[in-house]
Design an enzyme around this catalytic site. Sequence first.
Site, PDB file in Angstrom:
ATOM      1  N   TYR A   1       0.766  -1.236   0.032  1.00 39.25           N
ATOM      2  CA  TYR A   1       0.071   0.085   0.051  1.00 39.25           C
ATOM      3  C   TYR A   1       0.915   1.259  -0.162  1.00 39.25           C
ATOM      4  O   TYR A   1       1.785   1.359   0.695  1.00 39.25           O
ATOM      5  CB  TYR A   1      -1.029   0.117   1.285  1.00 39.25           C
ATOM      6  CG  TYR A   1      -2.033  -0.896   1.265  1.00 39.25           C
ATOM      7  CD1 TYR A   1      -2.221  -1.910   0.052  1.00 39.25           C
ATOM      8  CD2 TYR A   1      -2.772  -1.334   2.169  1.00 39.25           C
ATOM      9  CE1 TYR A   1      -3.128  -2.597   0.077  1.00 39.25           C
ATOM     10  CE2 TYR A   1      -3.725  -2.474   2.135  1.00 39.25           C
ATOM     11  CZ  TYR A   1      -4.008  -3.013   1.127  1.00 39.25           C
ATOM     12  OH  TYR A   1      -5.005  -3.848   1.114  1.00 39.25           O
TER      13      TYR A   1
ATOM     14  N   SER B   1      -5.281 -14.379   1.213  1.00 38.97           N
ATOM     15  CA  SER B   1      -6.165 -13.525   0.482  1.00 38.97           C
ATOM     16  C   SER B   1      -6.422 -13.853  -0.732  1.00 38.97           C
ATOM     17  O   SER B   1      -5.528 -14.019  -1.452  1.00 38.97           O
ATOM     18  CB  SER B   1      -5.708 -11.851   0.695  1.00 38.97           C
ATOM     19  OG  SER B   1      -6.332 -11.079   0.261  1.00 38.97           O
TER      20      SER B   1
ATOM     21  N   TRP C   1     -12.965  -7.489   1.214  1.00 42.29           N
ATOM     22  CA  TRP C   1     -12.533  -6.301   0.493  1.00 42.29           C
ATOM     23  C   TRP C   1     -13.574  -5.834  -0.496  1.00 42.29           C
ATOM     24  O   TRP C   1     -14.254  -6.590  -1.308  1.00 42.29           O
ATOM     25  CB  TRP C   1     -11.131  -6.316   0.023  1.00 42.29           C
ATOM     26  CG  TRP C   1     -10.898  -7.323  -1.066  1.00 42.29           C
ATOM     27  CD1 TRP C   1     -10.371  -8.535  -0.869  1.00 42.29           C
ATOM     28  CD2 TRP C   1     -10.781  -7.267  -2.500  1.00 42.29           C
ATOM     29  NE1 TRP C   1     -10.149  -9.181  -2.172  1.00 42.29           N
ATOM     30  CE2 TRP C   1     -10.381  -8.358  -3.283  1.00 42.29           C
ATOM     31  CE3 TRP C   1     -10.929  -5.925  -3.226  1.00 42.29           C
ATOM     32  CZ2 TRP C   1     -10.148  -8.446  -4.721  1.00 42.29           C
ATOM     33  CZ3 TRP C   1     -11.111  -6.208  -4.703  1.00 42.29           C
ATOM     34  CH2 TRP C   1     -10.639  -7.279  -5.230  1.00 42.29           C
ATOM     35  N   SER C   2     -13.710  -4.641  -0.834  1.00 39.83           N
ATOM     36  CA  SER C   2     -14.522  -3.811  -1.661  1.00 39.83           C
ATOM     37  C   SER C   2     -15.711  -4.303  -1.433  1.00 39.83           C
ATOM     38  O   SER C   2     -16.846  -4.885  -2.313  1.00 39.83           O
ATOM     39  CB  SER C   2     -14.205  -4.200  -3.196  1.00 39.83           C
ATOM     40  OG  SER C   2     -14.903  -3.440  -4.173  1.00 39.83           O
TER      41      SER C   2
ATOM     42  N   LEU D   1     -18.721  -2.719  -0.791  1.00 45.98           N
ATOM     43  CA  LEU D   1     -19.789  -2.258  -1.513  1.00 45.98           C
ATOM     44  C   LEU D   1     -19.769  -2.592  -2.989  1.00 45.98           C
ATOM     45  O   LEU D   1     -20.689  -2.152  -3.775  1.00 45.98           O
ATOM     46  CB  LEU D   1     -19.795  -0.663  -1.319  1.00 45.98           C
ATOM     47  CG  LEU D   1     -19.646  -0.193   0.036  1.00 45.98           C
ATOM     48  CD1 LEU D   1     -19.928   1.269   0.375  1.00 45.98           C
ATOM     49  CD2 LEU D   1     -20.979  -0.753   0.822  1.00 45.98           C
TER      50      LEU D   1
END
Length: 290
Positions: A50, A153, A202-203, A205
Amino acid sequence: MGNNTNYSKIIAGTMTWGSWGKQFSTEEMVVFMEQCLALGITTFDHADIYGDYGTEAAFGKAFKASTIDRSKVQFISKCGIQMTSGRENDVKHYQYDKDYIISSTEASLKKLNTDYLDMLLLHRPSPLLQPEEVAEAILSLKDSGKIKKFGVSNFTPSQIGLLESEITVSANQIEFSLTQNDVMENGTLDDCMLHKRMTMCWSPLGSYFRAHSAKSERIALVLKTLMEKYNASESQLLLAWLLKHPASVFPVVGTTNFDRLSESVAAVEINLELQDWFLLLEASQGKEVA
């Protein structure tokens, strides 16, 4: 599922806190961390990549400047992706040999100003992954107290099965939302439930707010009817749809806006009725269930 009681149900995703997004100053990051804690969000999700390998260090500087008790928060981080930006690599690739996993984890600990990670995740599956190498690294990190739990992940059930020939996998962080829900059909969520893995997504939405499509239009029509019924916003209902799943999903929420973060926490209290859940699924898929 499993022993996940020390993680907050809503996890703060830090991907956009640094140079890939908000570019928080140290002071701003301290304030936002404290706001998270005030809302009951105690778990922070990181990855070494990140901010082109810079956000962990920015977070760690802010954490050191804060008065936050390390024992009251949980740090998750990921390793394994080698990027061309931020490092001298000719090609983006994955690296999971024992020495690299250990050195990458130790680098994350130093940047985050902490002695241990509550959980270390392998960021993406590699076709060259060797479970014996991974297991040696993870056991060494656990024995030295540098990580408490190990997970993955974006792994499929068969890829996790390969790893579990050598080492227990406690969690899988996956893409899951109303607009991207293949994991309900391909066995990923079944695997998490069957083996009591912590299921992070993750993500959460999805693409609903990012992309205009026939799917988003269908979902919007249903959400419009449900917003009044539940006295909730669109984003809260999208999260409530995830939280209804029996895999006991922990959404990783990446917003840097306090009000939206507060909305996310309130979504935990919404219990969608069975038929409302299926109305949203039908809107997503564009057809009724068989």
